[in-house]
Enzyme design. Sequence first.
Site, PDB file in Angstrom:
ATOM      1  CB  VAL A   1      27.094  30.057 -10.351  1.00  0.00           C
ATOM      2  CG1 VAL A   1      26.919  28.853 -10.305  1.00  0.00           C
ATOM      3  CG2 VAL A   1      28.327  30.821 -10.966  1.00  0.00           C
ATOM      4  CB  CYS A   2      22.184  27.532 -12.324  1.00  0.00           C
ATOM      5  SG  CYS A   2      21.057  26.439 -11.571  1.00  0.00           S
ATOM      6  CB  VAL A   3      21.623  27.774  -6.139  1.00  0.00           C
ATOM      7  CG1 VAL A   3      20.129  27.358  -6.661  1.00  0.00           C
ATOM      8  CG2 VAL A   3      21.976  27.059  -5.184  1.00  0.00           C
TER       9      VAL A   3
END
Lengths: 123, 123, 99, 99, 119, 119
Positions: E77-79
């Site tokens: 998941v992209c932070v």
Amino acid sequence: MSEGTIKKFMYVNRKAPYGTIYALESLEVVLIAAAFDQDVSLVFMDDGVYQLRKGHQTKGIEVKNFQPTYRALEDYDITRLYVEREALQARGLTADDLCVPVEVLERAEIGRLMEQQDVVFSF
Amino acid sequence: MSEGTIKKFMYVNRKAPYGTIYALESLEVVLIAAAFDQDVSLVFMDDGVYQLRKGHQTKGIEVKNFQPTYRALEDYDITRLYVEREALQARGLTADDLCVPVEVLERAEIGRLMEQQDVVFSF
Amino acid sequence: MLHIVNKSPFQSTTLDSCLATARPDGSILLIEDAVYAATRGSAAAARLEQALGKFKIYVLTPDLEARGIAGSVIDGVRLVDYAGFVDLVAEHKGCQSWL
Amino acid sequence: MLHIVNKSPFQSTTLDSCLATARPDGSILLIEDAVYAATRGSAAAARLEQALGKFKIYVLTPDLEARGIAGSVIDGVRLVDYAGFVDLVAEHKGCQSWL
Amino acid sequence: MKFAILVNEGPYTHQAADSAYLFCRAALAKGHEIVRVFFYHDGVNNATRLTEPPQDDRHIVNRWSRLAEEHGVDLVVCVAAALRRGIREENLASGFRISGLGQLIEAGIQADRTVTFGD
Amino acid sequence: MKFAILVNEGPYTHQAADSAYLFCRAALAKGHEIVRVFFYHDGVNNATRLTEPPQDDRHIVNRWSRLAEEHGVDLVVCVAAALRRGIREENLASGFRISGLGQLIEAGIQADRTVTFGD
């Protein structure tokens, strides 16, 4: 307060089913609305007419087929379903291709009905 | 592993800014990509050309103006920015209306470039 | 290359963009709401029939079936299931999703 | 009645749907990405100029400014800010958002 | 063959998350490898452990978690996208991890094919 | 005049949440009443207290909370849409409450005008 007030609510469905959730969640609003004794009508325009296209078979995409719910609308006393004639024609469909009985109206006539509403919810 | 591999990455921007976040978040990917020493090009097609339309003033919608970031791309050694000629024309724009120097290409030429890529990310 | 389109041709101009950009002999896969573009008798049919002369056009069967239109596919459009979708991606050097 | 449109006319057919349905003398407000429809010299301009003969057409200034096109608005289109948007909703009996 | 998958939309709202999942499953069934599924934009919402769909509906989040568990698929998941949308360690479903955008580029480099699912 | 507002999209991804907020603020400034803001579809994601946008960006969730605090605006999140998308009491931001779709119909009945913001 809401006691005794009867308003004209129109639910306008313009999106195809399954590609997005709007058709399903719109139907959930309509079912709740039925309990409020308001004057309810549903309109299917543009890609919204595909919601009523007979024969959804959703097993292959593992999503729930909610088409039977349209057939249950009558049990909720929701009987005014209007479908845009031009939308059907553009898609090569007729009222016989749809899963429920509907009233087919010209787009302009839908515009007139829209003007008479108190609240229009569009999905 | 990635050590030493150089691939051709193309970032295709087809959406207008501000109406949705895709333009901004696409730019965030491109800035990170710059650190990977890959072969990077950016394409602006369809409504994506509006991302580069000079003069964004976002105070009235209380959203951050990210247009200056396009001008910073050069500092990241990202210099290949291609813009679709037909998209500009349809919108009444020319390269002079854009906030950065770009190479204007026919749509068919963009199609050819696309074929040569290893990875195409489209936003 | 493989072009993937997922928008209805009646609601969005995305399919037109794809058709105008893809190189001759490219492949186009219609999924999700884009499968409506592959149906006979619609206002979008002529466009697709014309495109069949230039591209290989595929459509995802589970998405057709979900929408009740598996029986209305234009002749010449090739049907694939998810396994076929995977094969298409593997067979083509690259792919582009027209979102 | 007040019709609200928020999609780019180049990407979506929504504005066309609205224009084909709205009653003469209705009002149409362009917001968000729909403001591009109100710019001069574009391929969508003729459509809007024609619609000006039938409807009152408004465009939301903050959305124009955000996109750098406040100086390119077609003559006859009326500019409103958010306060004007509120007034439009109050002045019309109902409104319909063409999503 | 090695595949990388990019998912750009949240669960239930758009079919993209369903299509991406069914594609992954079909690819694994054919013996391909999924080197990473990267969740970006609203795609990060696929990773919330607080989802509770109706009983008769598919559980999109759990389906992803099972893919990670049974096939070792790396779900990233992209932070930055996640923080914007309220996805953090505390509501992250099992099998997902939060990391940077570099993981997307790296997946694109490592994989033979990168496929995007979105709106 | 009494307004009801329907918000159908999540924060940041679509401009709808911004437009709805700016409309509410302008309506309040003109002395109108906002009887309810109802969050449906991905709109429920406006209600997560876990959002943390970049420092230089607007905080959409906190903006709504402030609207509730300073103007007593009733912010209602649809329970069915919220469960599907992982919004529950445990990640609900202040000023929001979770309730049924009946609250949307009721708002439509009570308000003089209902305005929808979405995608």
